[in-house]
Write an enzyme that holds these catalytic residues in place. Structure first.
Site, short mmCIF file in Angstrom:
data_model
loop_
_atom_site.label_atom_id
_atom_site.label_comp_id
_atom_site.label_asym_id
_atom_site.label_seq_id
_atom_site.Cartn_x
_atom_site.Cartn_y
_atom_site.Cartn_z
N ASP A 6 61.51 -25.96 60.83
CA ASP A 6 61.38 -24.79 61.71
C ASP A 6 62.25 -23.70 61.10
O ASP A 6 63.48 -23.79 61.13
CB ASP A 6 61.87 -25.18 63.12
CG ASP A 6 61.97 -23.98 64.05
OD1 ASP A 6 61.56 -22.86 63.66
OD2 ASP A 6 62.46 -24.16 65.18
N LYS A 68 63.82 -12.99 59.07
CA LYS A 68 62.48 -13.53 59.31
C LYS A 68 61.55 -12.46 59.89
O LYS A 68 60.35 -12.46 59.66
CB LYS A 68 62.58 -14.72 60.27
CG LYS A 68 61.26 -15.39 60.53
CD LYS A 68 61.42 -16.55 61.49
CE LYS A 68 60.12 -17.04 62.02
NZ LYS A 68 60.33 -17.97 63.13
N GLU A 145 54.19 -22.35 65.63
CA GLU A 145 55.32 -22.93 66.38
C GLU A 145 54.90 -23.56 67.71
O GLU A 145 55.31 -24.67 68.02
CB GLU A 145 56.41 -21.87 66.58
CG GLU A 145 57.15 -21.58 65.28
CD GLU A 145 58.02 -20.34 65.33
OE1 GLU A 145 58.19 -19.76 66.41
OE2 GLU A 145 58.54 -19.95 64.26
N ASP A 168 57.80 -19.72 74.42
CA ASP A 168 58.78 -19.80 73.33
C ASP A 168 59.55 -18.49 73.21
O ASP A 168 59.04 -17.50 72.67
CB ASP A 168 58.03 -20.13 72.03
CG ASP A 168 58.98 -20.24 70.84
OD1 ASP A 168 60.18 -19.97 70.99
OD2 ASP A 168 58.50 -20.61 69.75
#
Ligand code: AMP
Length: 565
Positions: A6, A68, A145, A168
């Protein structure tokens, strides 16, 4: 061995599959989470994770985080006097995770399943793959994800028609996904999200309140000071209990001060952020054509769902207690590890087929006739709508718009806006059509979007049967094999510090940070214990170092406590 990774905005982690199920791989410091932070010193030594996070406070201009968010973009990160892309920096994080996994597992790790937010477009996905390759990992599968999280929660073992909503909320991104299991096919029914919403925004609220109360402004602070205040705010956010206060403590001009925000007040301050959460939730439910009550389970993922405020909000939104049986920081990595095991066909993991959806609408630019018969350009015509299950192929018919039009340019776009200029341009396709009256030449445009997020656009001139195609690979920022090898060579000047010294390094950096934050007697004591520890390090006796490290850590804990008394 294939591991699951992850690669998070704030933290990254790796997991592997054992006979008892997936397990997290601890890093070189024995910790489960590795902060997604990279720092490079003047000797070209690269630090990743907690060491880099400690360096961020003291050397912010040599350190980068939150990269990211910029995957696949042209954004440049300057660390010292060197320039890096988000892909380079992610590669450094991945390499660190790979090394830790190899030491922990005692075998070579050559391949990984890496997760990405469902909302990552193809450019960003490709950048993640390239980061993996720069780190020496083959990345055959990128998994979204929420799909990984749903797998971790065992969705693939449930009855047919079970519907999950994965909520999430991480450090910098928010994703909602609705998944359904049918005939061993795990189908993503809808995804929605906000690429700029996450825990950082809640931290900002606390920082802003602190600045307001103590007369500080962003502009008047150095990078170092801002990073210090953010750290303190972050701590106060993570330490707040369900019914307590948000208590941010920090020093301003050498004086210790604090800001206390009662829970209720914080809830009010957060109301705009919570409202922003509702939009993608509604969008995903409506795209999937389901009602909130038709969702069988709500799963919480991402560090920010640990906030009691967020849990309460989700509970209210869905009228039920969300499932939090797996640590929300770890669900995605565990799911990626299960997916890696499926790929390796390890028993007893039942193979399920994952389908994906196209997370954004793909279409083209068209001109439309206005009321007074004028042609108005810049309109967007969707061809593959967002949340279409992929692979998908859709055709639409278009016509020439004026007499003697012999040139047609198809502008390939991605996005949700009515206006072409507000969407992302993926490329163009030019055609020459026979000279004819307006509306007499028909052009059929077919978009085909595959599971690897590759888009093929085909245009067919109906009268002549001629076709032109264009494959939209991951355009501008994608590197060729040669470019990748060249970048690997370019980056090879970077040195990796010896692993066994990492624990000492983290502590010394913490000492350095505390030195900057303290004054007077405490500062002197700090200097003394630091020198003592450094002297023992010089003697290079591992047993003595181990002992001294414990003492030094205790001393730092004590000093940090003392700073607030
Ligand atoms: P992720 O991107 O999933 O790693 O989530 C990171 C975010 O979760 C950061 O913004 C953290 O501040 C936040 N976070 C982690 N632990 C907690 C906690 N115990 N309480 C509140 N927020 C947390």
């Amino acid at each position: 061995m294939i591991i699951g990774i992850d690669l998070g905005t704030t933290n990254s982690l790796a997991a592997y599959y054992t006979e008892h199920g997936p397990e997290i791989i601890p890093n070189r410091l024995g910790e489960r989470l590795t902060p997604s932070v990279v720092s490079i010193d003047e000797n070209d030594q690269v630090y990743v994770g907690k060491t880099a996070l400690e360096r961020m406070a003291v050397y912010p201009d040599q350190t980068a985080n939150l990269f990211k968010r910029s995957m696949g973009s042209r954004k440049e990160f300057k660390l010292g006097n060197k320039i890096f892309t988000a892909t380079d920096l992610s590669a450094m994080v991945l390499r660190s995770l790979k090394e830790d996994a190899e030491v922990y597992l005692g075998e070579e790790v050559t391949e990984a399943v890496i997760s990405v937010p469902a909302y990552f477009n193809e450019v960003k996905r490709k950048a993640v793959k390239q980061a993996g390759e720069l780190a020496g990992l083959k990345v055959e599968r990128i998994i979204s994800e929420p799909t990984a999280a749903a797998i971790a929660y065992g969705l693939y073992q449930k009855n047919d028609n079970t519907r999950f909503l994965v909520f999430d909320l991480g450090g910098g991104t928010f994703d909602v996904s609705i998944l359904e299991l049918f005939d061993d096919i795990l189908e993503v029914r809808a995804v929605a999200g906000d690429n700029y919403l996450g825990g950082e925004d809640f931290t900002n609220l606390i920082v802003e309140e602190f600045y307001k109360e103590h007369g500080l402004t962003e502009e008047s602070l150095s990078l170092k000071e801002k990073s210090y205040y953010r750290n303190q705010a972050e701590k106060s956010k993570c330490n707040a209990t369900g019914d307590g206060f948000y208590r941010m403590q920090a020093s301003v001009n050498g004086e210790k001060v604090e800001t206390l925000i009662p829970r209720g007040a914080f809830e009010k301050m957060s109301s705009q952020l919570l409202d922003r959460i509702k939009t993608p939730v509604r969008k995903s439910l409506s795209d999937a054509g389901v009602k909130a009550r038709e969702i069988d389970e709500v799963v919480l993922v991402g560090g920010t769902t640990k906030m009691p405020l967020v849990r309460k909000f989700v509970g209210k939104l869905f009228g039920r207690v969300p499932d939090t049986s797996i640590n929300p920081d770890e669900a995605v990595a565990l799911g990626a590890a299960i997916q890696a095991a499926m790929k390796e066909r390890k028993e007893p993991v039942k193979e399920v087929i994952l389908t994906d959806v196209c997370p954004f609408t793909l279409g083209t630019e068209v001109s439309v006739k206005t009321e007074n018969d004028h042609l108005e350009g810049n309109h967007f015509c969707p061809i593959i709508e967002r949340n279409t299950v992929i692979p998908a192929s859709r055709t639409q018919h278009f016509f020439t718009v004026y007499d003697h039009q012999t040139q047609v340019e198809i502008h390939i776009l991605q996005g949700e806006s009515r206006f072409a200029s507000n969407n992302v341009s993926l490329g163009t396709l030019k055609l020459t059509v026979p000279d004819n009256e307006a509306g007499k030449e028909q052009i059929d445009i077919t978009y085909t979007y595959d599971i690897n997020a590759l888009l093929e656009v085909e245009a067919k001139i109906v009268s002549t049967g001629e076709t032109v195609t264009r494959l939209i690979k991951n355009q501008e920022n994608s590197m060729t094999e040669e470019e990748m090898k060249a970048r690997m060579r370019e980056l090879s000047y970077l040195k990796i510090p010896p692993r066994e010294q990492e624990k000492n390094k983290v502590l010394l950096l913490r000492g350095e940070r505390l030195y900057e934050e303290t004054t007077g007697e405490l500062r002197e004591q700090l200097e003394m214990v630091t020198q003592q520890f450094e002297r023992i390090l010089d003697r290079q006796d591992p047993l003595k170092i181990e002992e001294a490290r414990k003492d030094y850590e205790e001393a730092l804990d004590w000093i940090e406590e003392e700073m607030w008394i």
